[in-house]
Structure formats: C-alpha cells, structure tokens
Scaffold this active site. Structure first.
Site, short mmCIF file in Angstrom:
data_model
loop_
_atom_site.label_atom_id
_atom_site.label_comp_id
_atom_site.label_asym_id
_atom_site.label_seq_id
_atom_site.Cartn_x
_atom_site.Cartn_y
_atom_site.Cartn_z
N ASP A 64 0.81 -1.18 0.16
CA ASP A 64 0.02 0.03 -0.13
C ASP A 64 0.86 1.24 -0.14
OD1 ASP A 64 1.15 -0.33 2.67
OD2 ASP A 64 -0.94 -0.10 3.55
N HIS A 65 2.04 1.17 0.33
CA HIS A 65 2.96 2.34 0.28
C HIS A 65 3.47 2.81 -0.83
CE1 HIS A 65 2.29 2.01 4.88
NE2 HIS A 65 3.00 3.02 4.90
N ASP A 119 3.87 -1.44 11.31
CA ASP A 119 3.21 0.05 10.78
C ASP A 119 2.69 0.59 12.08
OD1 ASP A 119 2.91 1.78 8.40
OD2 ASP A 119 1.39 2.24 10.03
N ARG A 379 -0.29 12.76 9.92
CA ARG A 379 1.04 13.48 10.29
C ARG A 379 1.24 14.68 9.43
NH1 ARG A 379 4.05 7.70 11.30
NH2 ARG A 379 3.19 7.41 13.33
N SER A 539 6.72 6.78 13.18
CA SER A 539 6.77 5.62 12.62
C SER A 539 7.28 4.47 13.27
CB SER A 539 7.18 5.61 10.98
OG SER A 539 8.65 5.45 10.97
N ARG A 541 9.10 2.46 11.39
CA ARG A 541 10.45 2.06 10.37
C ARG A 541 11.57 1.73 11.29
NH1 ARG A 541 10.01 8.04 7.85
NH2 ARG A 541 7.80 7.10 7.61
C1 MIC Z 1 4.40 6.23 8.28
O1 MIC Z 1 3.25 6.68 8.21
O2 MIC Z 1 5.28 7.11 8.77
C2 MIC Z 1 4.57 5.14 7.83
C3 MIC Z 1 5.11 5.10 6.54
O3 MIC Z 1 3.27 4.06 7.48
C4 MIC Z 1 5.44 4.14 8.92
C5 MIC Z 1 5.94 3.05 8.38
C6 MIC Z 1 7.18 3.24 7.51
O4 MIC Z 1 7.84 4.05 7.78
O5 MIC Z 1 7.24 2.22 6.38
C7 MIC Z 1 4.58 4.19 10.16
O6 MIC Z 1 3.76 4.84 10.32
O7 MIC Z 1 5.06 2.93 10.73
FE1 SF4 Z 2 -0.15 4.79 5.29
FE2 SF4 Z 2 1.40 5.70 7.28
FE3 SF4 Z 2 -0.20 7.30 6.05
FE4 SF4 Z 2 -1.32 5.31 7.35
S1 SF4 Z 2 -0.17 6.99 7.94
S2 SF4 Z 2 -1.80 5.92 5.24
S3 SF4 Z 2 0.25 3.60 6.94
S4 SF4 Z 2 1.45 6.40 5.16
#
Ligand code: MIC
Ligand code: SF4
Length: 645
Positions: A64-65, A119, A379, A539, A541
C-alpha cells in the site's frame, strides 16, 4: 477487582509477567500485518530466522505504500513480497487493494485477539476490540516465527465518553481534541481505552479513526469495547462468527481518566507542523487552500467518503482548489459505487486516486510552493508532504470537503444541513485482490523472486567492552523518524537496500551526516547522536535504527525515547541512554568526544546508571532504562545474533 477491556485481552495473552504496570511482559501474538515499505526487510529477517511457515493464526502482507513504479525497484519488491507470502503461508493483499489498516479492519480484525503490525498505525484495529500494536519489522518477524512480543506493561488511561457528536463534527475531532490535550508525548507508556455511554454513538470506522490517531499521542495502543455495534460491523462484513463481546467490568479501574462530552466538541484542525498544534477551525477560517486530500488510514472509510460525496452532490469543488481522494480500500470504492455515491465524487470535481497511502507518505501528491494543503492524514511533520517548507493542516473529512468547495479553510457547520449517513447492513464484499495462503505442500514449492534491489542484511558485531566515540549530531525535542530516515517517493524504494538508504540518514538536518558517520566508523569510533524529549516519535520504520547502525551509530542519548523507536534501536544494537539530569543536554554539543568505560560489564551486571566521560567537560550520568532481555540483545549487537548465533 474488575478488569478493563485492555486488561482482559492482555491477561489472556500473557506468556510472561502480569498486569502490574511498568513491569516487562511478553504477549502471545495471534495476528501479524506488514506493509511493503517495512515488509521487505521484515521478511528478509523472517527468512534469516529460518522457519518453514508462519506460526500465527493469521499473517497478512499488504502492498500500500510504495505504489509508484517509477523504475524496477518497487515492482520487484512487490513481486518479492508476493512470492514470500505464497512460500510461508501468508495472506497477500495486492497493490491497489487498499491501506493495510483499512483492509485489516474490514476483513480480519477480531475482538479479543492480538495483532502486531510493522506499521505504527496498527492500533486502528483497536476500533474493533482487539489489542493491536505497532512494532519494528524484526519484532513482527519474530512474532511470525511464533515468538511472543516483549513490552513494558502500559498504564491504562480511560477516556470516558458521554453525549453524542454534534452535526459536522466527527471522530477526527475527538482525536484532535485529545491530541491538543495530551500532546504528541502524552500517551507514552499508556493504552488509551475508551468507555462510557458515548461509545455506542460511534460506529466502528469512527472508533478506528480515533484508535488510529492515538499513535500520534505516543500511545502503545488504543482500544474500544466489542459491543453490539462491533457485532453489526462484523455482520456487515460477512463474518459475524468472529464476534465476541468484550466489555469493561462495572468495577474496572483505570490508572487515570479523562472525561469528554462528545456534544461539546467543535471542528478542529492540527496546524503546521505537528499533529498536536490544534486549533478550532473557526480561528483559522478564511485562509486560501490550494489542495485538499481526503485519504490515509485515519480517514478514508466508506463513512468518510459518503459524507464527502453528499457535499459534492450539493456543491462542486472550488476552481482555485484541487480536491484529491484516496479511498481507503477497494471495498470502499465498490460500496460507494453500489450506493450511487461514487458518481457524485466524480461529478463534483474530485480527482480520484487508487487506494493506498500515496501522499500521506510523500509518494506523490506534493503540494505547490507556499500553499496551504488540508489533509485528513495522520501526520503533518515538516516536509513529509514532499514540499519544503509545507503548510499542512490535518482536519476531518467534513472540514476538508467544506474547504474544498469554498476554496478557503471553512468551518463545515456553515454548509447547512448535515448529511445523514447510514452504513450498509451488508457491504459488497470482494476479496479478489486478497490472496489466501497456499497449502503447505504447494507453498514449499514456491520460488521466491528477488530483484537486484534486494540486498541481504549484513551481520552486526557485538557491543565492545568500552564505547569510545563522538557526538556527531545534536537535535531538539520530538525528533521524528521522518527526520532520522526520511520517506517519500525517492527514498522509499530503497527500503530493501540498506547501504543505499543509509545515505539519507538525517539528510534534511545534515546532508553530510552519512559521509561523516562512515568516516568515524572507519576510524573504529562510535557515532553518537544526542536528542531531546520523545526522541524517535512517529513511525515504526526500523530503518531509522538499522541505517544509522550501518553507519556506525552505537549510542543515542536523549531526555526520553518514543516506544517503538527505542525497541528498534535495541533490536539493532544501538544503546538508547537517557540523560539522568535533563539539564546536561545543554552541556553537550556536537563534536564532543565521549567515552563510556566498561559498557559491556555495566550492561551484563544490570547497572541502571553509567558515567560518560566527555572530553574537557567531565562526567555525565546516563540512565539505562533496559530490561534483562534488552541488555542481552544489546550485548549480542543485534536481536538476530541472539536468535541465530
Ligand atoms: C508512516 O505513516 O510514517 C508509515 C510510512 O506508515 C510508517 C511505516 C514506514 O515508515 O514504513 C509508520 O507509521 O510506521
Ligand atoms: Fe499509510 Fe502510514 Fe499514512 Fe497510514 S499513516 S496512510 S500507514 S503512510
């Protein structure tokens, strides 16, 4: 004494420890989820553990990313993920099927179960009465291998809801109100549990929105009871048999309680550039808006888009504003279509995108220069949108669409009658893009396909006897993992290639960081980073730990750490040390040469404090807030070294 919902679920899954707050516990994990940006690494780690098939009740791999396929890299990663899923008994949600948290809520979330996801917004499923926690990929890989998840038993903050949301005010405003009150670190070490008569006024997607955004408060997770509303949701999803009622006992005790009368809320917005910079929409109304995006795992459910379609059936999008819609899942799209709502979106002038994270992680949809972008995302950290500087406001779908049709930030209550939204009693269901696990025999014959961008993980060396190094960077409070390891369309495709992605560590703060770090590493000296409060928020990550470790970072010093990032640092052998006296932060500077004598010994002896010698400045005490297991991992230099010596 009675139990809360969280306590009931945790108690049933305890493998180690008790409900005593602040003590280390280990939980049996029933379900896992991964997404593609964290998943490639998580499955490389799972492979390194060497298990033949996942040992959970259910594991799902979502794509999805990294949806933009600007070269071979993301496409290759998707194929790797699909073949890994087929090989190891994992469900696979194909690209375009939707955002992991939305699809999981629809198809798999189950009251009473535990879910661990790579995630940070995994708690979304808490809207369906489960304990769902975000973690680094390695912790999720271990859970897939049948190992319990280790954490500190959180305190339980009860949010007592009364009343009913007024027209034009929705679940996002509940979360924004809480964010304004608790800030981005108010939930640290806590589970937010919602209870009281107001709960029944919220649908499951509303609850999921609220649970999702608990992550922005730093909470370990958020949970709602599983009640008749939950049963109706599961029935509508064709899986009522997954329902189990879970309510708090009458005499349940919460560690603290916040009361909220839903009827007292008004439309709110998180202003640039932090999710807790919350103001009433009336106070910022009238500012011109160039871009509005409705999407993300927080607010792109059928409920949300039905509201948007109703408004667009009355008013078209303003000529100076671009309204973009990223539906949470294909199920949302099909149901909008079945209800005749999709055509209003198109007819009203919305720009419709595929289902996925897209602009929420900077995978496209960057706003124009010096222009306001209103988003229903999670965010608004500076630069996350892909434009720098950016002016991103986080709002409800109601405020977003009202502003899109007026062209300026608008309090949606000005739009007249609030549309009455009713979710279908039975959703149109279609799991064509959701591939079930293969039977064992067939799975064993699957060949995993690896593209050239998939680089195996290096081995990491154990912790040395003494730490001798230099503070390379000093940063402030609330540093996010987006600062440490940025995402976006350019960098995300490197998630499966550690040497390549490491070049971007801290790139927005110091473009030279990776070069300087490698130079220190080559001299055999440890790279040290100094932070303020809530270091590593955001996140899950693990690349924000893994990539610095690759560059030679061995010690991070901060006033306090965010939960997931701290766990990731430990998993990859970076010591997270807390300043015993926060005032020492002022005494330390980038360039300081530091030395901790006998760090191995201190960790193995269980010492809670060590002294760091700073050249020309004397000694500074550092607290080691670590469990016995954390210490063992740090000594080994990486969790994988412990599992596979
Ligand atoms: C995000 O919203 O920052 C992400 C991308 O979903 C991250 C995960 C990632 O960095 O792959 C998260 O929220 O954990
Ligand atoms: Fe995707 Fe992270 Fe954004 Fe949710 S917050 S939509 S998991 S990138």
């Amino acid at each position: 004494m009675g139990l809360t919902v969280a306590e009931k679920i945790i108690e049933k899954h305890l493998v180690k420890g008790s409900l005593k707050r602040g003590e280390p516990i280990a939980l049996r994990i029933d379900q896992t989820l991964t997404q593609d940006a964290t998943g490639t690494m998580a499955y490389l780690e799972f492979e390194a553990v060497g298990i033949d098939r996942v040992r959970t009740e259910l594991s799902v791999s979502y794509v999805d990313h990294n949806l933009l396929q600007t070269d071979f890299r993301n496409a290759d990663d998707h194929r790797f993920l699909q073949t890994v899923a087929a090989r190891y008994g994992i469900w696979f949600s194909r690209p375009g099927n939707g955002i992991c948290h939305q699809v999981h809520l629809e198809r798999f979330a189950r009251p009473g179960k535990t879910l661990l996801g790579s995630d940070s917004h995994t708690p979304t499923a808490g809207g369906c009465g489960m304990i769902a926690i975000g973690a680094g990929g390695l912790d999720v890989a271990m859970a897939m291998a049948g190992e319990p998840f280790h954490l500190i038993m959180p305190r339980i903050l009860g949010v007592y809801l009364t009343g009913k949301l007024p027209p034009w005010v929705s679940a996002r405003d509940v979360a924004l109100w809480l964010l304004g009150k608790l800030t981005v670190k108010g939930g640290l070490g806590k589970i937010l549990e919602y209870f009281g008569p107001g709960v029944k006024e919220l649908s499951v997607p509303d609850r999921a929105t609220i649970a999702n955004l608990g992550t922005e408060m730093g909470a370990t997770t958020s949970v709602f009871p599983a009640d008749e509303t939950t049963r109706a949701w599961l029935r509508a999803q064709g899986r009522e048999e997954h329902f189990e009622e879970i309510l708090p006992d009458e005499d349940a005790r919460y560690d603290e309680v916040i009361e909220l009368d839903l009827s007292s809320l008004e439309p709110l917005a998180a202003c640039p550039s932090s999710p807790d910079n919350v103001k009433p929409v009336v106070e910022i109304a009238g500012r011109p808006v160039a871009q509005v995006i409705i999407g993300s795992c927080a607010n792109s459910s059928l409920r949300d888009l039905l509201v948007v379609s109703e408004i667009l059936s009355r008013h078209p999008v303003h000529r100076d504003t671009c309204l973009e819609i990223n539906p949470g899942s294909l199920q949302v799209v099909e149901n909008l279509e079945a209800l005749g709502a999709f055509r209003h979106l198109v007819h009203g002038g919305a720009r419709i995108h595929q289902s996925g994270c897209l602009g929420c992680i900077g995978m496209g949809q960057a706003p124009p220069t010096k222009a306001i972008s209103l988003r229903t995302f999670t965010r608004n950290f500076l630069g996350r949108s892909g434009t720098r500087p950016d002016y991103v406001y986080l709002v409800s779908p109601e405020t977003a669409v009202a502003s899109a049709v007026r062209g300026v930030i608008t309090d949606p209550r000005e739009l007249g009658e609030y549309p009455k939204i009713k979710l279908p009693e039975k959703f149109v269901l279609n799991d064509t893009l959701l591939l079930p696990p293969l039977p064992e025999e067939e799975a064993r014959r699957v060949e995993i396909v690896r593209g050239p961008n998939i680089v195996p993980l290096p081995r990491f060396d154990p912790l040395p006897e003494d730490l001798e190094g230099e503070i390379l960077l000093k940063v402030g409070d609330n540093i996010t993992t987006d600062h440490i390891m940025p995402a976006g369309a350019k960098i995300l495709p490197l998630r499966s290639n550690l040497p390549a992605i490491s070049e971007y560590v801290f790139s927005a703060l110091d473009p030279d960081f990776s070069r300087k770090a490698l130079a220190l590493k080559e001299k055999g000296r440890a790279v040290v980073v100094l932070g303020g409060e809530n270091y590593g928020q955001g996140s899950s990550r693990e690349h924000a730990a893994l990539a610095p470790r690759y560059l030679g970072v061995r010690l991070k010093i901060a006033k306090s750490f965010a939960r997931i990032h701290k766990a990731n640092l430990i998993n990859f052998g970076i010591l997270p040390a807390v300043l015993a006296d926060p005032a020492d932060y002022e005494r330390l500077e980038a360039g300081d040469k530091v030395h901790i004598a006998g760090i191995r010994k201190a960790l193995s002896q269980g010492l809670k404090e060590v002294y760091m010698e700073v050249e020309g400045r004397g000694e500074i005490p550092l607290r080691l807030e670590l469990t016995q297991r954390d210490r063992e991992i740090l000594l080994a230099g990486c969790l994988l070294n412990l599992v596979k010596p």
